[in-house]
Each structure stands twice: as structure tokens, then as C-alpha cells.
Design a protein around this motif. Structure first.
Motif, short mmCIF file in Angstrom:
data_model
loop_
_atom_site.label_atom_id
_atom_site.label_comp_id
_atom_site.label_asym_id
_atom_site.label_seq_id
_atom_site.Cartn_x
_atom_site.Cartn_y
_atom_site.Cartn_z
N THR A 151 46.23 38.38 31.25
CA THR A 151 47.35 39.30 31.49
C THR A 151 46.89 40.73 31.72
OG1 THR A 151 47.65 39.58 29.09
CG2 THR A 151 48.95 37.87 30.18
N GLU A 152 45.68 41.06 31.29
CA GLU A 152 45.15 42.40 31.53
C GLU A 152 44.32 42.49 32.81
OE1 GLU A 152 43.05 43.39 27.97
OE2 GLU A 152 44.88 43.67 26.79
N ASP A 153 44.35 41.42 33.60
CA ASP A 153 43.62 41.38 34.87
C ASP A 153 44.60 40.96 35.98
OD1 ASP A 153 41.97 40.94 37.03
OD2 ASP A 153 40.41 39.91 35.87
N PRO A 154 45.38 41.91 36.52
CA PRO A 154 46.41 41.58 37.52
C PRO A 154 45.89 40.84 38.74
CG PRO A 154 46.65 43.85 36.74
CD PRO A 154 45.35 43.35 36.21
N GLU A 155 44.71 41.20 39.19
CA GLU A 155 44.18 40.55 40.38
C GLU A 155 43.89 39.07 40.11
OE1 GLU A 155 43.37 39.94 44.14
OE2 GLU A 155 44.11 41.85 43.35
N ARG A 156 43.33 38.79 38.95
CA ARG A 156 43.05 37.40 38.59
C ARG A 156 44.36 36.61 38.48
NH1 ARG A 156 40.17 35.27 32.98
NH2 ARG A 156 39.35 33.31 33.81
N CYS A 157 45.38 37.25 37.92
CA CYS A 157 46.68 36.60 37.78
C CYS A 157 47.28 36.28 39.15
CB CYS A 157 47.63 37.46 36.97
SG CYS A 157 47.30 37.46 35.19
N ARG A 158 47.22 37.24 40.05
CA ARG A 158 47.80 37.02 41.38
C ARG A 158 47.09 35.86 42.09
NH1 ARG A 158 47.12 42.86 41.87
NH2 ARG A 158 49.02 43.86 41.05
N GLU A 159 45.79 35.77 41.91
CA GLU A 159 45.03 34.69 42.55
C GLU A 159 45.48 33.33 42.03
OE1 GLU A 159 40.36 33.27 43.09
OE2 GLU A 159 40.83 35.21 42.15
N ALA A 160 45.92 33.28 40.77
CA ALA A 160 46.38 32.02 40.18
C ALA A 160 47.89 31.84 40.32
CB ALA A 160 45.99 31.96 38.71
N GLY A 161 48.55 32.73 41.06
CA GLY A 161 49.98 32.60 41.28
C GLY A 161 50.83 33.06 40.12
N ILE A 162 50.30 33.92 39.28
CA ILE A 162 51.04 34.44 38.12
C ILE A 162 51.69 35.76 38.52
CG2 ILE A 162 50.89 35.17 35.71
CD1 ILE A 162 48.31 33.43 35.53
#
Length: 374
Positions: A151-162
Motif C-alpha cells: 500500500t505504500e508503493d503506488p506503482e507496484r499496486c497499479r501494476e497489480a490492478g490495485i
């Protein structure tokens, strides 16, 4: 088999309208039938084979791209469970289970403790709500736990569709969300139980009390109670209790018969009206477990023991869903796809649970056993 097929058609009819496209509706039906099949592994490849497809593309589109609302399907399956298994004995149980994964791309994955594995593993953790009654038990809600490393890594979240709107939530907070959804249905649920990860959380306990939901939750031995004699730990209260207060009671029937323990109920006279329930092993009397209890009316110790014992059924429910309806067989990475597979697996498992209850009821009423239960 005709009755089984008719029952499946009725259950799928509950959710069919959630799939607006004819192809998504057809594939969802085949997907659930694949989860109910005897295939050893139940992922997009094997389910596609069961459906007669040459490749898994269609099933993967169902999980990743088609437009349908997994939360709406969850609501339908929860209603189905409550209609068929609902009873005054009903208890909602929160617990999590681990899904072992390789790599770092699957939504929510990281090295973290998994009770399923009994150690720290690279895994996802799902928090689930299970409904348990004398009629049966089934998973009725789910949330994927997202650690702060996600949750503290927006780019990683976006990549996973979060979505950017998804923020960090503790496991007790996820349990509270699911309980809120359950109570919002107008359910007459009276009891909730969970292990010490939830019982030690004051926010969850406070919410349950405000919502009028009775609970028996496990707590750590060092959990502190504010008493007229000062603040005392749970193990200190148990050590000071009279020996004659213990009762031998069953916490339910397990694979080896009744789960018998010695139990002690203490009233520390806290301002919140909490009670302390202590469980002692018969064969190893030094082994104690502690539960904090709160109810809106006086409850005998046998009822508190029954609620506490309901939690042990959950691990069997997880294992059943994993073995029989492929709860952990998925091969998806995206956040939405996780919810979609898990929800369809829960739907398949709920169908089996309610069908088993219906078959038992038929036999009890004098009907001859079918091939399924003979």
C-alpha cells in the motif's frame, strides 16, 4: 444426479444475472462446474480442458477482463448460505489462510507468517468470514490482506490492478468490514469468534459491542483486565481463581469424538462487563488458553464454550474448499482476478455445503439415501 444438477442450476441462477454478457455467463457456469469436478488441480488450464476448450484464454478472460462484479456474487452466495444453513446457533468466525506463491508480482504477496504453513513463507494472506451452525458451515466473505510494503508503493499496486483508493487495513479491520456487510443484510447473527490476533484488538471488540454482536475471542495470556483490585493479566486472574470452579465440557465434535477440556468462567468486574473464559487441557493441565467474552444478556458457560469451539471448524472449512473447489489452485496475479477466483470457489463450496445439508435432511425425514450419501 438429476436432483444435484437441478440444485446446481438453482444456485447458479442466483448469480447468473451478475454476468451481463452471454459468453461471460456461460464461462462462469463452466468455471464453477470445473471447480466442482474431480480434477486434481483446478486452474484456468484444467478447467478449460473440463469445458472442452483447447486453451485457457476464455477462462482467463473471465477472471481478468470480462465485466462482472465479484462482490455482488459474494452477496448472492452469502444469502444462499444464510437461507439454507441459517440457524439461531449460527456463529461468524474470522480467520485467515495462506496461499503460497513464487515471485513478487501477485497482489499482496510478500514473505510473511502463514498459519497454514506454520512458518514465514512467500505468500498471500486471505482473511475470511465463515458461517458455522448446526446445519453446516461455509465461507461467506473474503478480503485480500495487503501489507504496507504494497500500500505504500503506488506503482507496484497499479501494476497489480490495485486502485489508488485501496489503503492499508489490518486483519481485524478487514474482519470488521466483513461483519458490517453481514449485519447490513439484516441477519439475526448473535455470535462472533476469532483467534487472539483479533481478540487482542480493542478496536474490533469495541465495534462488536457497539453493534450489539456478542463475542468469544481468544486473547493472549498477558491481556490485561481493569478490575476493582487493579489491572491484572489473564493468566494472573486464572492462577488466583478457586480450584472448584472448573467444569469439564465439550467444545464440539472433532475427528476423534468430543473435544473435551476443563473450563473456567471468571467475572473480573470490568467496567465494560467483560468475562474471562479459561480452557485447560485434560492431559496437560499446565496448558491454558484464554478468551474474552461479552454478551448483551446472561449466557451459561456451556454456550460460551460452544461459541469458542466453533472456531476449530474453520480450518476444516479452508481445507475442504482447497481440496474440493480449488480455493488455492489459481494462477492469477491481479487483485481483481484473485477476488473473482476466490468468490467462484466459495460459491462452489457453498453449493456443496448446502446440498449436503439438504441430503441429510431428506434422510432424516425417511427418504432413501442417494448415490452421493449412500
Amino acid at each position: 444426479m438429476a436432483r444435484w444438477q437441478a440444485g446446481f442450476d438453482d444456485v447458479f441462477a442466483l448469480v447468473a444475472g451478475r454476468f451481463a454478457q452471454a459468453d461471460s455467463r456461460r464461462r462462469a457456469r463452466m468455471y464453477v462446474l470445473g471447480l466442482l469436478s474431480k480434477a486434481e488441480r483446478k486452474n484456468s488450464w484444467t478447467i478449460a480442458e473440463q469445458a472442452g476448450d483447447l486453451c485457457p484464454d476464455g477462462m482467463q478472460r473471465l477472471l481478468n477482463f470480462y465485466r462482472w462484479d465479484a462482490d455482488a456474487v459474494r452477496d448472492d452466495l452469502r444469502g444462499h448460505v444464510l437461507t439454507h444453513l441459517g440457524d439461531r446457533s449460527g456463529v461468524a468466525v474470522a480467520d485467515e489462510t495462506g496461499f503460497l506463491k513464487k515471485g513478487t508480482k501477485s497482489a499482496g504477496v510478500q514473505r510473511q507468517y502463514s498459519g497454514t504453513a506454520g512458518r514465514i513463507e512467500n505468500c498471500q494472506l486471505g482473511v475470511f468470514l465463515t458461517y458455522v451452525s448446526v446445519k453446516g458451515r461455509a465461507l461467506i466473505d473474503r478480503e485480500l490482506y495487503l501489507p504496507k510494503s504494497w500500500t505504500e508503493d503506488p506503482e507496484r499496486c497499479r501494476e497489480a490492478g490495485i486502485a489508488d483508493t485501496v489503503t492499508f487495513a489490518t486483519k481485524p479491520q478487514l474482519a470488521q468490514r466483513m461483519l458490517e456487510r453481514l449485519l447490513d443484510t439484516g441477519s439475526d447473527l448473535e455470535w462472533f469468534t476469532a483467534d487472539e490476533a483479533y481478540g487482542d484488538n480493542p478496536g474490533l471488540r469495541s465495534w462488536c459491542e457497539q453493534a450489539g454482536l456478542n463475542y468469544v475471542m481468544a486473547i493472549s495470556c498477558d491481556h490485561r483486565f481493569g478490575t476493582p483490585a487493579g489491572t491484572l493479566r489473564a493468566d494472573e486472574l486464572a492462577a488466583a481463581a478457586p480450584r472448584k470452579g472448573w467444569q469439564r465440557l465439550s467444545a464440539g465434535i472433532g475427528s476423534k469424538g468430543h473435544r473435551l477440556y476443563d473450563w473456567l468462567l471468571l467475572d473480573p468486574a470490568t467496567t465494560g462487563g467483560h468475562q474471562l473464559l479459561v480452557r485447560r487441557s485434560i492431559s496437560k493441565p499446565t496448558e491454558l488458553a484464554y478468551y474474552i467474552c461479552h454478551s448483551t444478556y446472561p449466557v451459561p458457560v456451556a454456550e460460551l464454550v460452544r461459541v469458542a469451539g466453533s472456531r476449530w471448524a474453520v480450518e476444516e472449512t479452508f481445507q475442504f474448499a482447497k481440496n474440493e473447489t480449488g480455493l488455492d489452485h489459481y494462477q492469477v496475479r491481479k487483485y481483481q482476478a484473485w477476488y473473482r477466483h476466490i468468490t467462484l470457489s466459495m460459491l462452489a463450496a457453498a453449493f456443496l455445503a448446502t446440498t449436503a445439508h439438504d441430503e441429510r435432511s431428506r434422510i432424516e425425514k425417511g427418504a432413501p439415501p442417494t448415490l452421493q450419501n449412500s
